[in-house]
Design a protein around this motif. Structure first.
Motif, PDB file in Angstrom:
ATOM      1  N   GLN A   1       0.829  -1.204   0.000  1.00 14.65           N
ATOM      2  CA  GLN A   1       0.000   0.000   0.000  1.00 14.65           C
ATOM      3  C   GLN A   1       0.868   1.261   0.000  1.00 14.65           C
ATOM      4  OE1 GLN A   1      -3.407   0.111  -0.387  1.00 14.65           O
ATOM      5  NE2 GLN A   1      -2.962   2.283  -0.739  1.00 14.65           N
TER       6      GLN A   1
ATOM      7  N   TRP B   1       2.167   1.612  -3.482  1.00  9.58           N
ATOM      8  CA  TRP B   1       1.049   2.050  -4.328  1.00  9.58           C
ATOM      9  C   TRP B   1       0.791   3.542  -4.142  1.00  9.58           C
ATOM     10  CZ3 TRP B   1      -1.755  -0.157  -8.118  1.00  9.58           C
ATOM     11  CH2 TRP B   1      -2.900   0.511  -8.532  1.00  9.58           C
TER      12      TRP B   1
ATOM     13  N   ASP C   1       1.140   6.397  -6.956  1.00 12.71           N
ATOM     14  CA  ASP C   1      -0.026   7.218  -7.289  1.00 12.71           C
ATOM     15  C   ASP C   1       0.311   8.702  -7.148  1.00 12.71           C
ATOM     16  OD1 ASP C   1      -2.899   7.120  -8.035  1.00 12.71           O
ATOM     17  OD2 ASP C   1      -3.134   8.181  -6.125  1.00 12.71           O
TER      18      ASP C   1
ATOM     19  N   ALA D   1      -2.254   5.719 -10.382  1.00 11.18           N
ATOM     20  CA  ALA D   1      -1.359   4.562 -10.330  1.00 11.18           C
ATOM     21  C   ALA D   1      -1.826   3.485 -11.310  1.00 11.18           C
ATOM     22  CB  ALA D   1      -1.265   4.010  -8.918  1.00 11.18           C
TER      23      ALA D   1
ATOM     24  N   LEU E   1       5.291  -3.467  -7.433  1.00  8.80           N
ATOM     25  CA  LEU E   1       3.879  -3.831  -7.400  1.00  8.80           C
ATOM     26  C   LEU E   1       3.576  -5.045  -8.274  1.00  8.80           C
ATOM     27  CD1 LEU E   1       2.315  -0.276  -7.487  1.00  8.80           C
ATOM     28  CD2 LEU E   1       2.362  -1.861  -5.557  1.00  8.80           C
TER      29      LEU E   1
END
Length: 78
Positions: free
Chosen positions: A24, A27, A31, A42, A72
């Protein structure tokens, strides 16, 4: 006589040697940076990363964000 090889770069402080981040956090960073530099989410960046058009080839910022995209794309270890 064999030479000793240091596995940890000298510039890397000990407190960061085992730094871990969550998917997270990666991410969120992707983003944030994709929005700031390209106006993309993202999700949009990841789609472009997987099949980049020619205009992104050689773009230094795009290449730097691909390191986050690779993290990711790796299977989660949790």
């Amino acid at each position: 006589m064999a030479t000793t090889v240091e596995t940890r770069p000298e510039w890397l402080p000990d407190e960061f040697e085992h730094e871990q981040v969550t998917r997270q956090e990666v991410w969120d960073e992707l983003d944030r940076d994709a929005r700031r530099h390209f106006g993309l989410t993202a999700d949009e960046f990841l789609r472009i990363y997987r099949d980049p058009p020619g205009r992104y080839h050689g773009d230094v910022i795009f290449r730097s964000l691909t390191y986050l995209a690779r993290l990711l794309d790796q299977p989660s270890q949790t």
